[in-house]
Design an enzyme around this catalytic site. Structure first.
Site, PDB file in Angstrom:
ATOM      1  N   CYS A 138      36.894  50.715 -18.313  1.00 53.78           N
ATOM      2  CA  CYS A 138      37.190  51.713 -19.350  1.00 53.78           C
ATOM      3  C   CYS A 138      37.662  53.015 -18.705  1.00 53.78           C
ATOM      4  CB  CYS A 138      35.944  52.014 -20.162  1.00 53.78           C
ATOM      5  SG  CYS A 138      35.361  50.655 -21.166  1.00 53.78           S
TER       6      CYS A 138
ATOM      7  N   GLU B 207      36.714  56.001 -19.260  1.00 55.23           N
ATOM      8  CA  GLU B 207      35.624  56.930 -18.951  1.00 55.23           C
ATOM      9  C   GLU B 207      35.056  56.668 -17.557  1.00 55.23           C
ATOM     10  OE1 GLU B 207      36.104  55.197 -21.675  1.00 55.23           O
ATOM     11  OE2 GLU B 207      35.271  56.149 -23.470  1.00 55.23           O
TER      12      GLU B 207
END
Ligand code: THU
Length: 180
Positions: free
Chosen positions: A92, A94
């Site tokens: 991801c 993030e």
């Protein structure tokens, strides 16, 4: 007796007699209608996150995510999702971003992270909702550096949600304290 103290007296009574106690956690966040309503700093960070969508590698999901972090030293770092033909290997945006931050600027707190996305197969009008693994990772990062990470969650249009810290996204989270 005031409502809340009545309630806590009732809770004490119930727990004494070993009854079930109903508990509630509420979270505080701010919601905005557009980027112009954000502070200058948050608006600029969100624009960086939206630019980072261009460097996402998401040929499988076609769900392109961009994230930008503002560090306490004033630097801005970018991350984007990086998928893999072996699907679970993908990362991801993030966590790509946090790996960059911990590699390039270890020990420097992150003041804020903005996250946005473009769903090429659908709409991008709701604020993004970071996955559970990313929530866990964000919370550990902020507790490691003892500094709250403000989160700015958006799509390409529509409402924008701002949370005061990552912990807000993970009530009842598992942490190092649970290992003691
Ligand atoms: N994804 C992120 O990068 N961040 C999120 O907050 C949610 C999901 C990615 C993972 C995968 O590459 C794609 O979006 C679809 O799940």
């Amino acid at each position: 007796m005031e409502g809340s103290s009545k309630l806590s007296a009732l809770r004490t009574f119930l727990s004494k007699y070993n009854f079930m106690v109903h508990q509630k956690i509420s979270i505080a966040f701010d919601e905005y209608d557009s980027v112009d309503q954000l502070s200058g700093e948050d608006a600029a960070l969100l624009i960086e996150a939206q630019k980072a969508i261009a460097i996402a590698y998401a040929p499988y999901s076609k769900f392109r995510v961009g994230a930008a972090a503002l560090l306490q030293n004033g630097k801005t770092l970018l991350g984007s999702n990086q998928e893999n033909a072996s699907y679970p290997v993908g990362m991801c945006a993030e966590r790509v971003l946090l790996s960059t931050a911990s590699s390039l600027f270890p020990g420097i707190p992150i003041k804020a992270i903005a996250i946005s996305y473009r769903n090429e197969l659908g709409e991008s009008i709701k604020p993004i909702s970071p996955c559970g693994i990313c929530r866990q990772t964000l919370v550990e990062y902020e507790s490691m550096l003892k500094y709250p990470i403000r989160l700015i969650l958006a799509g390409m249009e529509g409402k924008i949600v701002v949370l005061p810290n990552a912990g807000t996204l993970l009530p009842f989270g598992f942490s190092g304290k649970d290992l003691q």
